[in-house]
Design an enzyme around this catalytic site. Structure first.
Site, PDB file in Angstrom:
ATOM      1  CG  ASP A  31      -2.158   0.850   1.005  1.00 27.60           C
ATOM      2  OD1 ASP A  31      -3.259   0.262   0.903  1.00 27.60           O
ATOM      3  OD2 ASP A  31      -2.041   2.089   0.912  1.00 27.60           O
ATOM      4  CG  ASP A  53       2.968   4.478  -6.593  1.00 26.80           C
ATOM      5  OD1 ASP A  53       1.896   3.955  -6.969  1.00 26.80           O
ATOM      6  OD2 ASP A  53       3.361   5.595  -6.985  1.00 26.80           O
ATOM      7  CB  VAL A  54       0.139  -0.748  -7.282  1.00 25.47           C
ATOM      8  CG1 VAL A  54       0.246  -1.690  -6.108  1.00 25.47           C
ATOM      9  CG2 VAL A  54      -1.020   0.212  -7.144  1.00 25.47           C
ATOM     10  CG  ASN A  80      -8.203  -4.699  -3.299  1.00 24.90           C
ATOM     11  OD1 ASN A  80      -9.392  -4.922  -3.500  1.00 24.90           O
ATOM     12  ND2 ASN A  80      -7.791  -3.809  -2.403  1.00 24.90           N
ATOM     13  CE1 TYR A 146     -13.106   2.503  -9.443  1.00 28.68           C
ATOM     14  CE2 TYR A 146     -15.344   2.413 -10.289  1.00 28.68           C
ATOM     15  CZ  TYR A 146     -14.387   1.969  -9.404  1.00 28.68           C
ATOM     16  OH  TYR A 146     -14.694   0.985  -8.484  1.00 28.68           O
ATOM     17  CE  LYS A 150     -12.249  -0.708 -10.497  1.00 26.71           C
ATOM     18  NZ  LYS A 150     -11.227  -1.467  -9.749  1.00 26.71           N
TER      19      LYS A 150
END
Ligand code: NAD
Length: 256
Positions: A31, A53-54, A80, A146, A150
């Site tokens: 995270d 940091d993804v 996630n 967003y 998705k």
């Protein structure tokens, strides 16, 4: 069992991490929020939380190197990571906000998958769960980056399922509707401000969009992740599964 979770030190990710750890799994979460990372390390036995940091592939590499330092085995990846991104009509959105949302909500799934796949293959099989959203089945006014991310996750999921299936790795996407908690509260506040409505009006509108007229809960998401990663889910792959009370549509009243 060893489990890796991206962006999992609070919210849904934390609940998933806790559920695996309580079964005795060795869980790794990353995270960007140091306070959330510290909380997990102090309060969740069996969970190793790492600051990363993804949206940065170098940072993701360091996270997976931390996992590999304890052993190469990996059984489960839960992608996630996600932010809500900006709320507003497309023509008003800032380019940097758009890019940031795509980086965190979509590109990070690729950065984590490319590191996890060799470990899952070497393991002789495993389970990947990609966290999408009910917006992956609908248009969703005011939340375009967003929503675009998705939808893309469903395409990524189905492609990963085809590439990895022969090696015993199953890949599914979860599509929660609004989940009770601080994140949806923030989303509702922004939407209400953007459309000149009250928080109560927007919450009622969101709930009226699904057949069960309710929000999902963290435990609903956890139960489905556990099912998919258990032997009960061993013939399920390439699916996009709604946990949303059956979303009938996401059209928002843009007029008055
Ligand atoms: P949350 O905001 O509660 O938690 C997200 C976590 O991600 C936070 O701890 C945050 O610090 C971390 N994070 C943000 N950017 C990061 C980055 N660049 N690198 C690493 N960590 C980062 O969100 P949540 O409700 O737990 O959502 C988890 C997933 O579920 C997301 O993919 C989200 O899109 C999806 N989802 C949530 C809802 C909902 O209503 N909460 C509905 C549908 C789908």
């Amino acid at each position: 069992m060893r489990v890796a979770i991206s962006a999992g030190a609070s919210g849904i990710g934390k609940a998933i991490a806790n559920s695996f750890a309580r079964q005795g799994a060795q869980v790794y979460v990353c995270d960007v929020d140091p306070a959330a990372v510290a909380w997990c390390n102090e309060n969740l036995p069996g969970v190793v939380a790492v600051e990363a940091d993804v949206a940065d592939p170098v940072s993701v590499d360091a996270f997976f190197e931390r996992i590999a330092a304890d052993g190469e085995r990996l059984d489960v990846l839960v992608n996630n990571a996600g932010i809500a991104g900006p709320t507003g009509p497309i023509e008003t959105l800032d380019v940097d906000e758009w890019r940031k949302t795509i980086d965190i909500d979509l590109n990070s799934f690729f950065y984590c998958a490319r590191r996890a796949i060799p470990m899952l293959r070497a393991n002789g099989g495993g389970s990947v769960v990609n966290m999408a959203s009910n917006v992956a089945f609908h248009g969703f006014p005011l939340r375009s980056p967003y929503t675009a991310s998705k939808w893309a996750i469903i395409g990524l999921t189905k492609t990963m399922a085809m590439e990895l299936g022969p090696d015993g790795v199953r890949v599914n996407a979860l599509c929660p509707g609004s989940v009770e908690g601080p994140r949806i509260d923030r989303v509702i506040e922004k939407d209400a401000a953007c459309r000149g409505r009250t928080v109560e009006q927007v919450e009622a509108e969101y709930k009226s969009q699904n057949s069960l007229r309710t929000f999902a809960r963290n435990e609903d998401i956890v139960a489905m992740v556990q099912f998919l990663c258990s032997s009960a889910g061993e013939r399920i792959s390439g699916q996009a599964i709604g946990i949303d009370g059956h979303t009938e549509g996401l059209s928002l009243r843009m007029d008055n």
